[in-house]
Design an enzyme around this catalytic site. Structure first.
Site, mmCIF file in Angstrom:
data_model
loop_
_atom_site.group_PDB
_atom_site.id
_atom_site.type_symbol
_atom_site.label_atom_id
_atom_site.label_comp_id
_atom_site.label_asym_id
_atom_site.label_seq_id
_atom_site.Cartn_x
_atom_site.Cartn_y
_atom_site.Cartn_z
ATOM 1 N N HIS A 231 -2.242 1.965 11.207
ATOM 2 C CA HIS A 231 -1.947 2.483 9.865
ATOM 3 C C HIS A 231 -0.528 2.028 9.493
ATOM 4 C CE1 HIS A 231 -0.937 5.281 6.666
ATOM 5 N NE2 HIS A 231 -2.241 5.442 6.497
ATOM 6 N N GLU B 135 -5.343 -1.632 3.138
ATOM 7 C CA GLU B 135 -4.520 -0.620 2.473
ATOM 8 C C GLU B 135 -3.206 -1.264 2.029
ATOM 9 O OE1 GLU B 135 -5.501 3.627 3.741
ATOM 10 O OE2 GLU B 135 -4.263 2.814 5.321
HETATM 11 P P1 PGA Z 1 -3.491 8.019 0.158
HETATM 12 O O1 PGA Z 1 -3.321 7.659 1.712
HETATM 13 O O2 PGA Z 1 -4.969 8.093 -0.108
HETATM 14 O O3 PGA Z 1 -2.809 9.345 0.029
HETATM 15 O O4 PGA Z 1 -2.816 6.936 -0.602
HETATM 16 C C1 PGA Z 1 -4.082 6.669 2.301
HETATM 17 C C2 PGA Z 1 -3.693 6.538 3.737
HETATM 18 O O5 PGA Z 1 -2.729 7.190 4.176
HETATM 19 O O6 PGA Z 1 -4.332 5.794 4.473
#
Ligand code: PGA
Length: 246
Positions: A91, A163
């Protein structure tokens, strides 16, 4: 690091009550759901999700080694022995605040697979990288170093989560077109490396300010297979609305 035990149990129980009432197999797209609580709540969240079909639990991290004297760390085998079946790997917060680089993440992927956990491998560029037009290069390198050393069979067990770091927790979502463009690119590099069949079979999730309002448009993109939800997963009704958005 959002809720305490009671809060986590309540949230999982509420979401699972909705899922029991409206089984995931009856929702559009028959989605699967996995909760990723902190290590200490894995067992309780598993208990709270008993009886909710197609719901699993994963950890937010694992250590890169099998076992040993690493006080304070948690091994993949420990997570697995609690009943979890997934783990997040890499992450962006782990990459940024805990100095997890691609070589380390490759070891974590290996540990996850060796211990029967499905790695959800996170990748994504930071804002300056996108502004400089380097986002494809950055994501390609993260995936190549973190995953492409795998043989085809183990690679097919992996889930990828794109992401963009500038979208996580900021309220700024990638546009559906930006998400689709990157997901198609990820699909293409998987196809070049492992063939089209493998590229089609691996799930690529989008994460970063995905919410009940924008989930449907994001999930309608042909290469967006699902979401990795942060903030919006903390409210049961919002989360249920997201998983109903396929
Ligand atoms: P968020 O977080 O949906 O609050 O942007 C996504 C994540 O932490 O993977």
């Amino acid at each position: 690091m959002n809720l305490d035990l009671e809060g986590g149990r309540k949230l999982a129980t509420e979401i699972c009550a909705m899922i029991k009432e409206k089984p995931l197999s009856e929702l559009p797209g028959s989605p699967e759901v996995a909760f990723f609580p902190p290590f200490v709540f894995i067992t309780e969240v598993l208990k709270a999700s008993e009886g909710a079909a197609d719901v699993s639990v994963g950890s937010q991290n694992i250590h890169q080694l099998e076992k040993g004297a690493y006080t304070g760390e948690v091994a993949a085998a420990m997570v697995k022995s609690c009943g979890a079946t997934y783990t997040l790997i890499g992450h962006s917060e782990r990459r940024a605040y805990f100095n997890e680089d691609d070589a380390l993440l490759a070891k974590k992927v290996e540990q996850a697979l060796n211990n029967g956990l499905t790695p959800v491998f996170c990748c994504g560029e930071v804002l300056p990288e996108r502004e400089a037009g380097n986002h494809f290069k950055v994501v390609k390198e993260q995936i190549e170093k973190g995953l492409f050393w795998l043989e085809k069979d183990p690679f097919e067990k992996v889930v990828i989560a794109y992401e963009p770091v500038w979208a996580i927790g900021t309220g700024v979502t990638a546009s559906p077109a930006q998400a689709q463009e990157m997901h198609a690119f990820i699909r293409q590099i998987m196809a070049e490396k492992y063939g089209k069949g493998t590229a089609e079979s691996v799930s690529v999730l989008y994460g970063g300010s995905c919410n009940a309002q924008n989930a449907n448009e994001l999930f309608s993109q042909p290469d967006v297979d699902g979401g990795l939800i942060g903030g919006a997963s903390l409210k049961a009704a919002d989360f249920f609305s997201i998983i109903s958005s396929f």
